[in-house]
Motif scaffolding. Structure first.
Motif, PDB file in Angstrom:
ATOM      1  N   ASP A 132     -15.646  -8.503  12.108  1.00  0.00           N
ATOM      2  CA  ASP A 132     -14.276  -8.004  12.180  1.00  0.00           C
ATOM      3  C   ASP A 132     -13.288  -9.147  12.382  1.00  0.00           C
ATOM      4  OD1 ASP A 132     -14.813  -5.288  11.892  1.00  0.00           O
ATOM      5  OD2 ASP A 132     -15.370  -5.094  13.986  1.00  0.00           O
ATOM      6  N   SER A 133     -13.754 -10.389  12.212  1.00  0.00           N
ATOM      7  CA  SER A 133     -12.900 -11.517  12.605  1.00  0.00           C
ATOM      8  C   SER A 133     -11.580 -11.547  11.857  1.00  0.00           C
ATOM      9  CB  SER A 133     -13.650 -12.832  12.424  1.00  0.00           C
ATOM     10  OG  SER A 133     -14.126 -12.964  11.120  1.00  0.00           O
ATOM     11  N   SER A 134     -11.591 -11.172  10.567  1.00  0.00           N
ATOM     12  CA  SER A 134     -10.348 -11.310   9.808  1.00  0.00           C
ATOM     13  C   SER A 134      -9.310 -10.284  10.245  1.00  0.00           C
ATOM     14  CB  SER A 134     -10.617 -11.182   8.311  1.00  0.00           C
ATOM     15  OG  SER A 134     -10.907  -9.853   7.993  1.00  0.00           O
ATOM     16  N   HIS A 135      -9.727  -9.195  10.837  1.00  0.00           N
ATOM     17  CA  HIS A 135      -8.740  -8.209  11.297  1.00  0.00           C
ATOM     18  C   HIS A 135      -8.923  -7.895  12.787  1.00  0.00           C
ATOM     19  CE1 HIS A 135     -12.256  -6.191   9.619  1.00  0.00           C
ATOM     20  NE2 HIS A 135     -12.098  -5.324  10.572  1.00  0.00           N
ATOM     21  N   PHE A 136      -9.389  -8.913  13.509  1.00  0.00           N
ATOM     22  CA  PHE A 136      -9.670  -8.707  14.927  1.00  0.00           C
ATOM     23  C   PHE A 136      -8.392  -8.380  15.708  1.00  0.00           C
ATOM     24  CE2 PHE A 136     -10.959 -10.229  19.227  1.00  0.00           C
ATOM     25  CZ  PHE A 136     -12.058  -9.422  19.370  1.00  0.00           C
ATOM     26  N   ASP A 137      -7.313  -9.120  15.412  1.00  0.00           N
ATOM     27  CA  ASP A 137      -6.038  -8.856  16.095  1.00  0.00           C
ATOM     28  C   ASP A 137      -5.618  -7.403  15.906  1.00  0.00           C
ATOM     29  OD1 ASP A 137      -5.993 -11.402  16.914  1.00  0.00           O
ATOM     30  OD2 ASP A 137      -4.440 -12.087  15.536  1.00  0.00           O
ATOM     31  N   SER A 138      -5.844  -6.925  14.688  1.00  0.00           N
ATOM     32  CA  SER A 138      -5.482  -5.540  14.406  1.00  0.00           C
ATOM     33  C   SER A 138      -6.236  -4.578  15.321  1.00  0.00           C
ATOM     34  CB  SER A 138      -5.796  -5.244  12.940  1.00  0.00           C
ATOM     35  OG  SER A 138      -5.667  -3.880  12.679  1.00  0.00           O
ATOM     36  N   LEU A 139      -7.549  -4.772  15.390  1.00  0.00           N
ATOM     37  CA  LEU A 139      -8.352  -3.851  16.203  1.00  0.00           C
ATOM     38  C   LEU A 139      -7.986  -3.959  17.683  1.00  0.00           C
ATOM     39  CD1 LEU A 139     -11.845  -4.238  14.526  1.00  0.00           C
ATOM     40  CD2 LEU A 139     -10.186  -2.427  14.222  1.00  0.00           C
ATOM     41  N   MET A 140      -7.595  -5.151  18.108  1.00  0.00           N
ATOM     42  CA  MET A 140      -7.305  -5.338  19.530  1.00  0.00           C
ATOM     43  C   MET A 140      -5.954  -4.765  19.939  1.00  0.00           C
ATOM     44  SD  MET A 140      -9.842  -6.531  21.025  1.00  0.00           S
ATOM     45  CE  MET A 140     -10.817  -5.588  19.872  1.00  0.00           C
ATOM     46  N   ASN A 164     -14.793  -7.899  27.449  1.00  0.00           N
ATOM     47  CA  ASN A 164     -13.476  -8.179  28.026  1.00  0.00           C
ATOM     48  C   ASN A 164     -13.379  -9.607  28.557  1.00  0.00           C
ATOM     49  OD1 ASN A 164     -11.875  -5.962  27.575  1.00  0.00           O
ATOM     50  ND2 ASN A 164     -12.833  -4.795  29.247  1.00  0.00           N
ATOM     51  N   ARG A 165     -14.491 -10.088  29.105  1.00  0.00           N
ATOM     52  CA  ARG A 165     -14.486 -11.473  29.578  1.00  0.00           C
ATOM     53  C   ARG A 165     -14.291 -12.450  28.417  1.00  0.00           C
ATOM     54  NH1 ARG A 165     -18.256 -10.164  33.418  1.00  0.00           N
ATOM     55  NH2 ARG A 165     -19.996 -10.420  32.010  1.00  0.00           N
ATOM     56  N   ARG A 166     -14.945 -12.154  27.299  1.00  0.00           N
ATOM     57  CA  ARG A 166     -14.958 -13.100  26.183  1.00  0.00           C
ATOM     58  C   ARG A 166     -13.844 -12.852  25.167  1.00  0.00           C
ATOM     59  NH1 ARG A 166     -17.601 -17.583  25.988  1.00  0.00           N
ATOM     60  NH2 ARG A 166     -17.664 -17.327  23.734  1.00  0.00           N
ATOM     61  N   LYS A 167     -13.074 -11.791  25.397  1.00  0.00           N
ATOM     62  CA  LYS A 167     -12.105 -11.332  24.399  1.00  0.00           C
ATOM     63  C   LYS A 167     -11.183 -12.437  23.881  1.00  0.00           C
ATOM     64  CE  LYS A 167      -8.127  -8.320  24.219  1.00  0.00           C
ATOM     65  NZ  LYS A 167      -7.354  -7.273  24.855  1.00  0.00           N
ATOM     66  N   TYR A 168     -10.614 -13.228  24.798  1.00  0.00           N
ATOM     67  CA  TYR A 168      -9.628 -14.230  24.372  1.00  0.00           C
ATOM     68  C   TYR A 168     -10.296 -15.345  23.595  1.00  0.00           C
ATOM     69  CZ  TYR A 168      -7.174 -11.590  27.882  1.00  0.00           C
ATOM     70  OH  TYR A 168      -6.643 -10.566  28.596  1.00  0.00           O
ATOM     71  N   LYS A 169     -11.499 -15.717  24.029  1.00  0.00           N
ATOM     72  CA  LYS A 169     -12.252 -16.747  23.308  1.00  0.00           C
ATOM     73  C   LYS A 169     -12.535 -16.274  21.891  1.00  0.00           C
ATOM     74  CE  LYS A 169     -13.132 -20.176  26.093  1.00  0.00           C
ATOM     75  NZ  LYS A 169     -13.373 -19.803  27.473  1.00  0.00           N
ATOM     76  N   LEU A 170     -12.910 -14.990  21.760  1.00  0.00           N
ATOM     77  CA  LEU A 170     -13.199 -14.436  20.443  1.00  0.00           C
ATOM     78  C   LEU A 170     -11.951 -14.470  19.569  1.00  0.00           C
ATOM     79  CD1 LEU A 170     -15.347 -11.354  21.474  1.00  0.00           C
ATOM     80  CD2 LEU A 170     -16.138 -13.256  20.095  1.00  0.00           C
ATOM     81  N   ALA A 171     -10.832 -13.937  20.127  1.00  0.00           N
ATOM     82  CA  ALA A 171      -9.601 -13.850  19.339  1.00  0.00           C
ATOM     83  C   ALA A 171      -9.157 -15.230  18.883  1.00  0.00           C
ATOM     84  CB  ALA A 171      -8.499 -13.189  20.158  1.00  0.00           C
ATOM     85  N   GLU A 172      -9.289 -16.187  19.786  1.00  0.00           N
ATOM     86  CA  GLU A 172      -8.860 -17.551  19.450  1.00  0.00           C
ATOM     87  C   GLU A 172      -9.750 -18.146  18.360  1.00  0.00           C
ATOM     88  OE1 GLU A 172      -8.047 -21.716  21.844  1.00  0.00           O
ATOM     89  OE2 GLU A 172      -8.852 -19.989  22.896  1.00  0.00           O
ATOM     90  N   GLY A 173     -11.051 -17.982  18.533  1.00  0.00           N
ATOM     91  CA  GLY A 173     -11.991 -18.514  17.549  1.00  0.00           C
ATOM     92  C   GLY A 173     -11.793 -17.897  16.175  1.00  0.00           C
ATOM     93  N   PHE A 174     -11.569 -16.594  16.142  1.00  0.00           N
ATOM     94  CA  PHE A 174     -11.437 -15.904  14.857  1.00  0.00           C
ATOM     95  C   PHE A 174     -10.152 -16.300  14.144  1.00  0.00           C
ATOM     96  CE2 PHE A 174     -14.069 -12.137  16.594  1.00  0.00           C
ATOM     97  CZ  PHE A 174     -15.204 -12.903  16.434  1.00  0.00           C
ATOM     98  N   ARG A 175      -9.125 -16.697  14.927  1.00  0.00           N
ATOM     99  CA  ARG A 175      -7.852 -17.047  14.299  1.00  0.00           C
ATOM    100  C   ARG A 175      -7.941 -18.406  13.614  1.00  0.00           C
ATOM    101  NH1 ARG A 175      -4.584 -16.582  18.822  1.00  0.00           N
ATOM    102  NH2 ARG A 175      -5.363 -14.495  19.241  1.00  0.00           N
ATOM    103  N   GLU A 176      -8.869 -19.240  14.067  1.00  0.00           N
ATOM    104  CA  GLU A 176      -9.037 -20.548  13.447  1.00  0.00           C
ATOM    105  C   GLU A 176      -9.714 -20.398  12.107  1.00  0.00           C
ATOM    106  OE1 GLU A 176     -11.168 -23.555  15.678  1.00  0.00           O
ATOM    107  OE2 GLU A 176      -9.768 -23.183  17.315  1.00  0.00           O
ATOM    108  N   GLY A 177      -9.082 -20.932  11.074  1.00  0.00           N
ATOM    109  CA  GLY A 177      -9.691 -20.875   9.752  1.00  0.00           C
ATOM    110  C   GLY A 177     -10.811 -21.880   9.642  1.00  0.00           C
ATOM    111  N   GLU A 178     -11.425 -21.879   8.488  1.00  0.00           N
ATOM    112  CA  GLU A 178     -12.471 -22.880   8.250  1.00  0.00           C
ATOM    113  C   GLU A 178     -11.837 -24.231   7.960  1.00  0.00           C
ATOM    114  OE1 GLU A 178     -16.118 -23.066   7.988  1.00  0.00           O
ATOM    115  OE2 GLU A 178     -15.528 -21.681   9.563  1.00  0.00           O
TER     116      GLU A 178
END
Lengths: 494, 231
Positions: free
Chosen positions: A333-341, A480-494
């Motif tokens: 869900d990384s490409s639309h993670f912000d949406s889901l959150m 919930n603990r890892r949420k911000y790390k996930l969101a940040e990582g997913f926002r970084e492109g390749e």
């Protein structure tokens, strides 16, 4: 030299990609794997002569090998069709520059031939020709033998990219190829038509006549010409990309899921995600082949003696889809993670949806593998235990560990041999999920009994199912603990 | 409605946002301007709980947003394409978001009908996936989806960029209309000083993460902002 410029730019593109250094661990692991395979191939190359001499006493080893050549070609073509990625050299930025188009096309077509993977089988062919062909014939014949193999590789590579560009790699083409391959095998087996004899005649001719090699070389030329013709017909990238994109909008009717409220909506979202992305779709097709794994393992004495190994295979097959897709849990869900959150989706609901999807995958795989029950009651017990263990333990482990995978995954890029978004952690997940239960079964069945081993895992699984609420709560807290790390990582492109 | 206390965000020791105190009351239209890197998007992401504040907190309706799901029912937002689910068709996407807000098929149809002018016949009914649409149309979809759940708070990051001139004018009218009819609280960032002064009644200027101006819009505001940003 213009072509040299193009080559260096392609090279820069790969090592300036952001993922290049981050992914060093994975690259090293893959490197070791490649070395290991190379070793095996070399060993095979040096021992092939003896193997083939023993296998048949009418034909000499080279004749046998030549007989297999057309099979190699067809299989190579099929494998390439599924696995080989089209060389997607970005034409548009170059198209506006004063570079001859034919040069770009030639570059696009010939570059894949420089990929060392193509020549991996030479590790078998060259030692074999030195040891065997020189012995039976002469050094010249050996050279021709190697060349005929290289020409086949070129032909295959060019042909596969033409077929793929022309026909696309949809489900229908895949089935067609599968049917053709099985058909040829069947004909050979029933002695109606022998591809082996044909191949032997053709390739013996190539190798033993002075100018025989001209013919396969012309074949390579023809394949190249076909590609050129394709590009002359489809001048603009939008034309030849359209075929590759294909008909994406699979408007599957998933309305039966509506009943289940938000969880149902999320599950139908994930199913659409699987059906509408190249990478997930090809994994789905590949899973079909993996379901046949049991045919290899359950029929071999060497494996059926080891309970641990059998359990490993059973767990792999009954949890196939869960293991294949579960490694991408959350990160798909990384490409639309912000949406889901930010949408009105409580985290618990989100994880519950993923949980039920995984359970559904497990049930599907368990049902699909029921034909293996014909191998005896032992398999039935092992499959049941594996299924319950997957549903009761591995699901939670996957959901928990998935929160550590913070790499963005690009699902639109194809397919097999694609390690984008794979990290060292993806490999580490395998240890608790696959190897640990295998170890448990191995030890307990050696010291006590196989039944005790299966019961242990089954009870663990049942416990997991009973404490579903609590275990999911643990996953929610972890998420919930890892949420911000996930969101940040997913926002970084390749 | 929205309360910010002692909010700071730092990356590797560099503070990119520092807002000691800020209150946005119900029905307020809050405009955020600032050059690139001023911290506008960071601020919005902090409100939406997408990044973790280094210190401080954001409260929506007296509830801290961190690791909380409650604010999601009343907040609609669109910051960038990451807020879209691009492998769905627009209809499927609206359906999905609508269902999350417990809307029926009929409700969604009524809503989309009201959006018809804004969409300009380019979005619905084409069977195209969102990822195959243009940036401008994607933006329209994102803005519309943010509104589908009748939110009390609307957060938009640069809603006017990538839109064609007619759509920009329509959007302005539309946003003003939402303020007067539903008393919706809005947080909007923009690089276009004209648009933002037209739509927002309160404008805050961010520079290097700090609030340097807090203005109530009147006839002189545009001039003041232009003077501020002139080099």
């Amino acid at each position: 030299m213009l072509i040299l410029n193009l080559i260096t730019q392609e090279w820069k593109k790969s090592y300036r990609a952001q993922g290049f250094y981050k992914n060093l661990a994975v690259s090293i692991m893959l490197g070791f794997f490649a070395l290991y395979m190379a070793g095996i191939f070399l060993f095979l190359g040096f021992s092939l002569n003896e193997i083939l001499e023993k296998a048949n006493n009418k034909l000499n080893p080279m004749e046998l090998f030549n007989g297999a050549m057309l099979y190699l070609m067809l299989f190579g073509l099929a494998i390439r069709f599924f696995m080989q990625q089209l060389n997607t050299f970005d034409l548009p930025p170059y198209q506006v520059l004063p570079i001859k188009r034919s040069l770009l096309i030639n570059f696009l077509l010939l570059k894949p031939l420089t990929n060392p993977v193509n020549y991996f089988l030479l590790l078998v062919v060259v030692p074999f020709s030195i040891k065997s062909v020189i012995g039976y014939y002469s050094a010249l014949v050996a050279l021709r033998f190697v060349l005929s193999f290289i020409f086949m590789v070129w032909f295959n590579s060019l042909m596969a990219s033409f077929l793929k560009r022309k026909f696309g790699s949809g489900l229908l083409t895949s089935i067609l190829i599968f049917v053709i391959l099985v058909g040829i095998f069947e004909l050979e087996y029933l002695k109606i038509f022998s591809l082996f004899n044909l191949s032997k005649t053709i390739y013996n001719f190539y190798v033993l006549t002075p100018l025989g090699l001209v013919i396969p070389f012309l074949g390579v030329g023809a394949a190249f010409a076909l590609n050129k013709w394709f590009f002359s017909q489809n001048y603009y990238p939008e034309n030849f990309n359209r075929k590759i994109k294909g008909d994406k909008t699979v408007t599957a009717n998933l309305s039966f899921l509506n009943r289940f409220g938000i969880i149902g909506e999320l599950i139908s979202l994930e199913i659409k995600l699987i059906l509408r992305h190249k990478r997930t779709k090809s994994i789905l097709y590949m899973s079909g082949f993996f379901l046949l794994y049991g045919l290899i393992f359950y029929t071999q004495k060497a494996y059926t003696n080891s309970n641990g190994m059998l359990f490993f295979v059973a767990m792999f097959m009954t949890g196939l889809l869960m293991l294949m897709f579960g490694q991408w849990l959350i990160s798909w869900d990384s490409s639309h993670f912000d949406s889901l959150m930010t949408q009105n989706i409580p985290i618990r609901t989100y994880l519950n949806a993923n949980y039920y999807l995984m359970i559904a995958f497990n049930i599907i795989c368990f049902v699909l593998t029921t034909p293996y029950f014909f191998f005896g009651m032992r398999i039935v017990y092992i499959h049941l235990a594996a299924f319950i263990f997957n549903v009761g333990v591995n699901v939670y482990l996957l959901m928990y560990l998935a929160t550590y995978n913070t790499r963005r995954i690009d699902l639109s890029k194809s397919s097999a041999m694609n390690y984008q978004g794979t990290t060292f952690k993806s490999f580490l997940i395998v240890v608790p999920i696959m190897l640990l239960p295998m170890l448990i079964v191995g030890t307990i069945s050696t010291f006590f009994s196989p039944a005790a081993a299966l019961w242990t895992l089954t009870l663990l699984g049942i416990t997991g199912i009973l404490f579903r609420k609590q275990l999911i709560s643990i996953c929610v807290n972890q998420f919930n603990r890892r949420k911000y790390k996930l969101a940040e990582g997913f926002r970084e492109g390749e | 409605m929205i309360q910010v206390t002692d909010l700071q965000k730092a990356y590797n020791g560099v503070t990119v946002l520092n807002i000691p105190a800020l209150t946005i009351s119900k029905g307020e239209s809050f405009g955020l301007v600032g050059n690139n890197g001023a911290g506008k998007t960071t601020f919005f992401r902090l409100i939406l709980d997408l990044i973790e504040p280094t210190t401080g907190e954001v409260k929506i309706d007296d509830q801290c947003v961190m690791r909380n799901d409650a604010w999601k029912t009343s907040t609609g937002s669109f910051l960038d394409e990451g807020f879209l689910i691009d492998f769905l068709t627009p209809e499927e996407y609206f359906g999905f978001v609508g269902k999350l807000h417990h809307k029926s098929e009929g409700d969604i149809a009524v809503f989309l009908d009201a959006m018809k002018d804004f969409f300009n016949d380019e979005i619905l009914g084409s069977k195209k996936l969102i990822r195959d649409l243009s940036k401008g149309n994607q933006k329209k979809i994102g803005i519309a989806a943010a509104l589908i759940g009748d939110p009390n708070i609307l957060i938009l990051d640069e809603p006017f960029t990538a839109l064609d001139p007619s759509s920009q004018i329509r959007l302005k009218r539309f946003l003003t209309d939402l303020q007067t009819r539903f008393n919706m609280t809005m947080l909007i960032s923009s690089h276009d000083l004209n648009h933002i002064t037209e739509v927002c009644k309160r404008i805050v200027v961010l520079e290097k993460g700090k609030m340097v101006k807090d203005l109530n819009t009147d006839s002189d505001t545009l001039k003041e902002l232009e003077a501020y940003f002139a080099v």
